[in-house]
Design an enzyme around this catalytic site. Structure first.
Site, PDB file in Angstrom:
ATOM      1  N   ASN A 130       0.800  -1.224   0.000  1.00 46.51           N
ATOM      2  CA  ASN A 130       0.000   0.000   0.000  1.00 46.51           C
ATOM      3  C   ASN A 130       0.836   1.278   0.000  1.00 46.51           C
ATOM      4  O   ASN A 130       0.313   2.357  -0.222  1.00 46.51           O
ATOM      5  CB  ASN A 130      -0.951   0.003   1.198  1.00 46.51           C
ATOM      6  CG  ASN A 130      -0.250  -0.316   2.498  1.00 46.51           C
ATOM      7  OD1 ASN A 130       0.294  -1.422   2.666  1.00 46.51           O
ATOM      8  ND2 ASN A 130      -0.212   0.623   3.406  1.00 46.51           N
ATOM      9  N   CYS A 157      -2.076   5.550   7.529  1.00 44.33           N
ATOM     10  CA  CYS A 157      -2.366   5.195   8.921  1.00 44.33           C
ATOM     11  C   CYS A 157      -1.383   5.868   9.867  1.00 44.33           C
ATOM     12  O   CYS A 157      -1.688   6.098  11.019  1.00 44.33           O
ATOM     13  CB  CYS A 157      -2.275   3.702   9.114  1.00 44.33           C
ATOM     14  SG  CYS A 157      -2.923   2.803   7.729  1.00 44.33           S
TER      15      CYS A 157
HETATM   16  C1  LIG Z   1      -6.399  -0.441   2.982  1.00 46.10           C
HETATM   17  C2  LIG Z   1      -5.658  -1.681   3.309  1.00 46.10           C
HETATM   18  C3  LIG Z   1      -6.063  -2.514   4.353  1.00 46.10           C
HETATM   19  C4  LIG Z   1      -7.243  -2.174   5.232  1.00 46.10           C
HETATM   20  O1  LIG Z   1      -8.431  -2.368   4.534  1.00 46.10           O
HETATM   21  P1  LIG Z   1      -9.821  -1.822   5.130  1.00 46.10           P
HETATM   22  O2  LIG Z   1     -10.815  -2.386   4.180  1.00 46.10           O
HETATM   23  O3  LIG Z   1      -9.722  -0.347   5.100  1.00 46.10           O
HETATM   24  O4  LIG Z   1      -9.964  -2.376   6.496  1.00 46.10           O
HETATM   25  C5  LIG Z   1      -5.354  -3.659   4.578  1.00 46.10           C
HETATM   26  N1  LIG Z   1      -4.280  -3.976   3.841  1.00 46.10           N
HETATM   27  C6  LIG Z   1      -3.863  -3.213   2.825  1.00 46.10           C
HETATM   28  C7  LIG Z   1      -2.686  -3.625   2.018  1.00 46.10           C
HETATM   29  C8  LIG Z   1      -4.535  -2.035   2.534  1.00 46.10           C
HETATM   30  O5  LIG Z   1      -4.097  -1.261   1.547  1.00 46.10           O
END
Ligand SMILES: *Cc1c(COP(=O)(O)O)cnc(C)c1O
Length: 396
Positions: A156, A331
């Site tokens: 991410n 985050c």
């Molecule tokens: C955004 C994200 C999450 C969290 O997902 P949510 O649906 O917001 O709980 C987990 N892992 C990765 C790699 C992400 O990009």
């Protein structure tokens, strides 16, 4: 698309807007078709159930799974928790060792950390300077008591795509379950749980133009049949693995978002690559700017750069009126600690501070990218000039 006074949105790894076509598909399920999909005695229940079923089929087909293997959740965070804690609770008698990677999302790292307090041992594999794991290190880390390997599909922050098929093959050969957090990857790169030997996979809707607060966990049902302990008990929905009334409009939107994403995938990735190359060509005119992560084995919409001789906070403040983006991960954007992902790449702490993550998406235009590229260059140039001035000359 947005009104003129709002910054250009380039934070698509944090979330995306709901595509209008997705919203349209969702709307009836808030009002006329509001039934509970678990109601089996009337039309309201049947039509909701049928809509959920259709979404389940679409999502299953997107990853070459069967509909029974899809467990709807509130998103990828819950799916990761369910996968990791659910496997730990179901398989601990076979061993209490789990392997994951230093660059995973907190929604994987934190459940692992929690399991450590219950007596599990976790191996956090390092990554190479390009963000990819070393397959030989993975092989060497697997022990007789290893029950799970959890490696994300696409990162991410730096967008790096891990070699899922090779990881899956290693896990299969060694008889270890393989979980992958594919929150950033679904409908952006091809995913195939059979070809990649993936046993559990976390998905979310809101990174692919679906609604926030909905996702799914894929749980393999054959070769091998994976059992997981439920983490939320109640009405017995989702085959007793995840209780709670299904959120029909969200699930319908999730299905529509995946359907659209798959239809558009090839052309969209090509378009995003074009935008990214344009952005990089503008930024690359600056001295002291470096790409983070593998240059090609990554998501088309991701560009993560580190910038020398500039203060990260000042840079973000300077860019804020023009462009919405993240430094490090969303985050931890509020914290001053450098991102754990950039640190894992072996970046010097200082360099990791002044880093920007661009998340380019479906609704960005080439004109927006040009504006952003020029603004970033001019903000950095003036911050560097101010920094090089003697202290007293600033007061003139
Ligand atoms: C955004 C994200 C999450 C969290 O997902 P949510 O649906 O917001 O709980 C987990 N892992 C990765 C790699 C992400 O990009």
């Amino acid at each position: 698309m947005l009104n003129d006074n709002r910054p250009i949105y380039l934070d698509c790894h944090a979330t995306t807007s709901v595509d209008k076509r997705v919203l349209e598909a969702m709307l009836p399920y808030f009002s006329e078709r509001f039934g509970n999909p678990s109601s089996t005695t009337h039309l309201y229940g049947w039509e909701a159930e049928s809509a959920v079923k259709q979404a389940r089929i679409t999502i299953a087909e997107a990853i070459n799974a069967t509909p029974e293997e899809i467990i709807f959740t509130s998103g990828a965070t819950e799916a990761n928790n369910l996968a990791i804690k659910g496997v730990a609770e179901a398989y601990f008698s076979q061993g209490k060792h789990i392997i994951t990677v230093a660059t995973e999302h907190r929604a994987v790292l934190d459940p692992c950390k929690y399991l450590q307090t219950l007596g599990f041992t976790i191996t956090y594999l390092p990554v190479q300077p390009d963000g990819l794991i070393d397959l030989e290190q993975l092989r060497a880390a697997i022990r007789p008591e290893t029950i799970l390997v959890s490696v994300m599909a696409a990162n991410n922050e730096i967008g790096v795509i891990q070699p899922l098929a090779q990881i899956g093959q290693i896990c299969r050969e060694r008889g270890v379950l393989f979980h992958s957090d594919a929150a950033q990857a679904i409908a952006k790169i091809p995913l195939d749980v059979e070809q990649m030997n993936i046993d559990l996979m976390s998905l979310t809707a809101h990174k692919v133009y679906g609604p926030k607060g909905t996702g799914a966990l894929y749980v393999r049902r054959r070769n091998p049949r994976v059992t997981i302990a439920s983490q939320i008990q109640g009405g017995g929905q989702e085959r007793n693995i995840r209780s709670g009334t299904l959120y029909t409009p969200q699930i319908v939107g999730f299905g529509k978002a995946i359907e659209l994403g798959l239809d558009l995938m090839a052309s969209e990735q090509e378009y995003l690559l074009q935008l990214r190359e344009k952005l990089w060509s503008l930024l690359n005119q600056l001295p002291g700017i470096e790409l983070n992560g593998h240059p090609t084995q990554k998501l088309a919409g991701n560009l993560n750069v580190s910038i020398e001789r500039v203060d990260g906070t000042a840079l973000m403040l300077g860019l804020q009126p023009t462009v919405a983006l993240s430094s490090g991960s969303a985050c931890s954007a509020a914290s001053t600690k450098p991102s754990h992902v950039l640190t894992a790449l072996g970046r010097e702490e200082k360099l990791a501070h002044a880093s920007i993550r661009f998340g380019i998406g479906r609704f960005n235009t080439i004109a927006e990218i040009e504006t952003v590229g020029k603004t970033v260059v001019s903000v950095i140039t003036s911050l560097r000039q101010a920094r090089n001035l003697p202290q007293n000359s600033l007061k003139i």
